[in-house]
Design a protein around this motif. Structure first.
Motif, PDB file in Angstrom:
ATOM      1  N   ASP A 369       0.862  -1.190   0.000  1.00 59.43           N
ATOM      2  CA  ASP A 369       0.000   0.000   0.000  1.00 59.43           C
ATOM      3  C   ASP A 369       0.890   1.229   0.000  1.00 59.43           C
ATOM      4  OD1 ASP A 369      -2.184   1.737   0.201  1.00 59.43           O
ATOM      5  OD2 ASP A 369      -2.077   1.736   2.388  1.00 59.43           O
ATOM      6  N   SER A 370       1.175   1.708  -1.167  1.00 56.41           N
ATOM      7  CA  SER A 370       2.059   2.863  -1.342  1.00 56.41           C
ATOM      8  C   SER A 370       1.680   3.555  -2.637  1.00 56.41           C
ATOM      9  CB  SER A 370       3.526   2.406  -1.389  1.00 56.41           C
ATOM     10  OG  SER A 370       3.735   1.554  -2.507  1.00 56.41           O
ATOM     11  N   LYS A 380      -5.497   7.199  -4.687  1.00 58.88           N
ATOM     12  CA  LYS A 380      -5.070   7.558  -3.334  1.00 58.88           C
ATOM     13  C   LYS A 380      -6.056   6.966  -2.339  1.00 58.88           C
ATOM     14  CE  LYS A 380      -2.821  11.933  -4.565  1.00 58.88           C
ATOM     15  NZ  LYS A 380      -2.866  11.688  -6.015  1.00 58.88           N
ATOM     16  N   ASN A 381      -5.587   6.707  -1.134  1.00 55.55           N
ATOM     17  CA  ASN A 381      -6.461   6.172  -0.101  1.00 55.55           C
ATOM     18  C   ASN A 381      -7.396   7.251   0.426  1.00 55.55           C
ATOM     19  OD1 ASN A 381      -5.587   3.470  -0.113  1.00 55.55           O
ATOM     20  ND2 ASN A 381      -3.820   3.983   1.170  1.00 55.55           N
ATOM     21  N   TYR A 386      -0.830   6.052   3.756  1.00 51.43           N
ATOM     22  CA  TYR A 386      -0.469   4.740   3.216  1.00 51.43           C
ATOM     23  C   TYR A 386       0.040   3.863   4.352  1.00 51.43           C
ATOM     24  CZ  TYR A 386      -0.858   7.183  -1.216  1.00 51.43           C
ATOM     25  OH  TYR A 386      -1.324   7.921  -2.269  1.00 51.43           O
ATOM     26  N   LEU A 400      -8.480  -0.266   1.691  1.00 48.82           N
ATOM     27  CA  LEU A 400      -7.381   0.512   1.108  1.00 48.82           C
ATOM     28  C   LEU A 400      -7.533   0.530  -0.410  1.00 48.82           C
ATOM     29  CD1 LEU A 400      -4.465  -0.863   3.319  1.00 48.82           C
ATOM     30  CD2 LEU A 400      -5.807   1.241   3.643  1.00 48.82           C
ATOM     31  N   VAL A 402      -5.243   1.646  -2.979  1.00 51.87           N
ATOM     32  CA  VAL A 402      -4.145   1.265  -3.865  1.00 51.87           C
ATOM     33  C   VAL A 402      -4.016  -0.257  -3.982  1.00 51.87           C
ATOM     34  CG1 VAL A 402      -1.670   1.443  -4.300  1.00 51.87           C
ATOM     35  CG2 VAL A 402      -2.938   3.427  -3.444  1.00 51.87           C
TER      36      VAL A 402
END
Length: 693
Positions: A369-370, A380-381, A386, A400, A402
């Protein structure tokens, strides 16, 4: 002329006169028939699954007049009515000479009318042909009409017409409308006090209206009770107890549930046949109360839509199109269960379900998750933060963005859309645009009804029954279709069942997912137990943004409250299917330890090979290996492309070892459908389904 002949002539003359009189009466009867309508103009009704009244509509003349049969009325009330109004009803032919004589004698003795001589047939004549005055001529006409009515209708029909047309004050006519308005219930089961009041009101419906003249209504009821004692129908103690019951002083609204669904049902209903929906009245009442209370707390322009369905049958049990049908500020007339909106994150479970099905991930597979760039698309979250490396289970439970897009990139948006269409749901895409990665975060049009149908597949072991509510707008009933295979479906359920309930909500044992659309326009929450699915939408009908709106904060509490108020018993979530395992992270094979997407967002550096593709057996093939015998042959597996080493899985279970060659063998453990999956070193996967014979 002899006396005998004279007598014979007189007899013939009398007989001829009688025949002429009868013939004249019959001719007059045919020439001036009573204006008995084929069917009285009654209120339209919409019924629930069990035949209970969901919604009634005023008749064309503005009166609440519900069609009534004797089977719908308490027999004790009918007995009390006949005893009070017309005790020889079953025996006379329309007029009761004894009652008329009694009324005349009482008038002479007392100088006023003590009791009338009208029969129920005469009263029905007055109801279908109102008199202009109370003259003797009008009374005679009423009596003649009663005789005519008796020739045309049976006693049961006469009684049912009376029970449908009798006045009860204001715009209430008929015993059903009166019972619903004064007691809030159908007249099938009435107390002694209630029955006596309903017998008394039609005599002077305006003067005895309980909401205007409470004492007068109570006194009239008590006189009916006393008459029943005198007739031997009630004991004195029972009548005294009934007289102690309070008389309702306010009129209730008639049932007005499921406004949008009822309106739609009436448009396609057969004339004279009340449509019967799949909805359950108790469930509908509970959901409407929850939606109404929630909208009042949320704000003046926000609305709430809810839908509850039985995943095993596809029957919709509750359907709330808006918090208040008549609230213009909330645009309550718009049915938000059928309106296309962005579903936010509610589609993520199906993305992961396909990944489980293809053997790409396990619950403890790590996924990154980045920040990522998918050919210009940079998701984007929700909180703009992240988490780094998380498990697939955490990624779905935390919703999440991503990681979900990474998995969708590997699964393929087109495959996800194809699976939705296979389940009977066709999401709306921008004109002439192919499905893209944005659909994983709500970049597609979908209704609450669509979402509930998809989640019914999760609740039903991966099989989707088409939804129906009985409005006649659904397609013909089709067989259930497959959304996910049972093993992958259970993996998703297991993850969603671990999502934390909203603050203050009582645990219910459900699996659920929330979602918030772009710009804070829609908040969603969809959940299910082992049978029932409930979906909730919160937002504005005009799609305006609402700062602070979110699925978890705004919609999830309504979901849990809706389950609690539905009145349905909780059904446990399905157990783990045989053969399905949830390995610990340290027990995962190397190809499942970490997820790597199939294209350039974080893939293994320098991978130039095409994605793997199973060339044998082809997808959908039927392979005869003699599976029924003890000497079944192994199946040779072949692939093209991909980067070695390769991990093969059969029905989600890894085959032993890693293969650096593009061929392998698999020994089936029996006949039937199987899913074969291969994963290469870059985390790319390919799957086929075969039937082994």
């Amino acid at each position: 002329m002899s006396l005998l002949r004279k007598a014979a002539l007189r007899a013939v003359a009398v007989l001829t006169g009688c025949v002429l009189i009868i013939a004249s009466l019959l001719a007059l009867d045919r020439a001036f028939p009573p204006p008995i309508p084929e069917k009285p103009a009654v209120s339209a009704e919409v019924l629930d699954h069990d035949g209970q009244l969901l919604r009634a509509y005023a008749a064309s003349d503005g009166y609440w007049r519900l069609a009534t049969s004797l089977d719908q009325v308490d027999p004790n009330f009918v007995d009390m009515l006949i005893t009070y109004e017309d005790k020889r009803f079953w025996d006379h032919g329309g007029i009761d000479p004894l009652a008329i004589a009694r009324a005349a004698l009482q008038f002479v003795t007392h100088g006023r009318i003590v009791s009338g001589g009208s029969t129920l047939s005469m009263q029905l004549a007055r109801l279908i042909e109102p008199r202009d005055s109370r003259s003797v001529a009008a009374k005679l006409k009423q009596a003649l009409r009663a005789l005519q009515i008796e020739r045309r209708l049976s006693k049961r029909e006469i009684l049912e017409r009376y029970l449908t047309l009798a006045p009860y004050g204001g715009n209430l006519e008929g015993v059903r409308a009166a019972s619903l308005a004064w007691f809030g219930k159908e007249p099938k089961r009435l107390t002694v006090s209630e029955a006596a009041l309903l017998v008394a009101l039609p005599q002077m419906p305006e003067k005895r209206r309980p909401d205007r003249n409470l004492k007068t209504a109570g006194a009239a009821r008590d006189r009916v009770l006393q008459r029943m004692v005198e007739a031997g129908k009630l004991g004195e103690r029972e009548a005294a107890r009934a007289a102690l019951d309070s008389v309702p002083g306010a009129r209730r609204a008639l049932p007005a549930l499921a406004a949008h669904t009822a309106d739609l049902a009436l448009k396609t209903a057969r004339a004279g046949v009340p449509p019967r929906l799949t909805l359950k009245k108790s469930v509908q009442q509970g959901l409407e109360a929850v939606a109404r209370n929630a909208a009042a707390k949320l704000g003046p322009k926000l609305s709430v839509a809810m839908m509850m369905a039985d995943s095993r049958t596809g029957d919709i049990l509750g359907e709330v199109g808006s918090a208040s049908y008549f609230d213009g500020g909330r645009a309550g007339w718009i049915d938000m269960t059928r309106t296309l909106r962005s579903p936010g994150s509610t589609l993520k479970p199906f993305i992961y379900g396909l990944a489980f099905e293809q053997g790409m991930v396990a619950q403890e597979t790590l996924i990154e998750d980045s920040p990522a760039d998918f050919s210009g698309y940079r998701p984007k979250n929700f909180d703009m933060g992240y988490q780094g490396d998380v498990s697939v289970r955490q990624a779905l439970q935390l919703s999440l963005n991503v990681p979900a897009v990474r998995v969708l990139d590997a699964v393929g948006p087109a495959r996800l859309m194809a699976r939705f269409r296979q389940a009977g749901v066709s999401p709306a895409l921008p004109l002439n645009q192919a499905p893209g990665l944005a659909i994983g975060l709500g970049g597609v049009g979908m209704s609450l009804r669509d979402l509930v149908q998809l989640y019914c597949g999760l609740a039903n072991g991966g099989r989707v029954e088409p939804l129906r509510d009985g409005t006649g707008k659904e397609a013909a009933k089709e067989a259930a279709t497959t959304l996910l295979d049972p093993a992958a479906n259970w993996q998703v359920i297991d993850i969603l069942s671990g999502v934390r309930p909203p603050e203050g909500a009582a645990p219910r044992g459900i699996a659920y997912k929330t979602g918030t659309s772009y710009g804070y326009r829609d908040a969603w929450s969809v959940g299910f137990d082992g049978r029932y699915v409930l979906g909730v939408w919160v937002g504005r009908a005009d799609a305006a943004a609402i700062p602070g709106l979110s699925g978890y904060v705004s919609a999830a509490p309504i979901l849990f409250e809706g389950f609690a108020r539905s009145g349905l018993a909780a059904v446990p979530l399905p157990p783990r299917p045989a053969g399905v395992v949830v390995p610990r992270r340290e027990d995962l094979p190397v190809t499942l330890a970490r997820f790597g997407p199939a294209s350039g967002a974080g893939n293994v550096a320098g991978v130039a090979e095409p994605a793997p593709r199973i060339v044998f057996p082809p997808d959908g093939a039927r392979v005869d290996l003699g599976a029924a015998s003890s000497e079944a042959s192994p199946l040779v597996l072949k692939l093209q492309g991909g980067r070695a080493p390769f991990r093969w899985l059969a029905n989600g279970k890894p085959l032993s070892g890693l293969d650096r060659t593009r061929t392998a063998t698999w020994q089936p453990d029996g006949a039937g459908y199987s899913t074969l999956t291969v994963i290469d070193a870059a985390g790319r996967a390919a799957s086929v389904k075969v039937f082994v014979e």
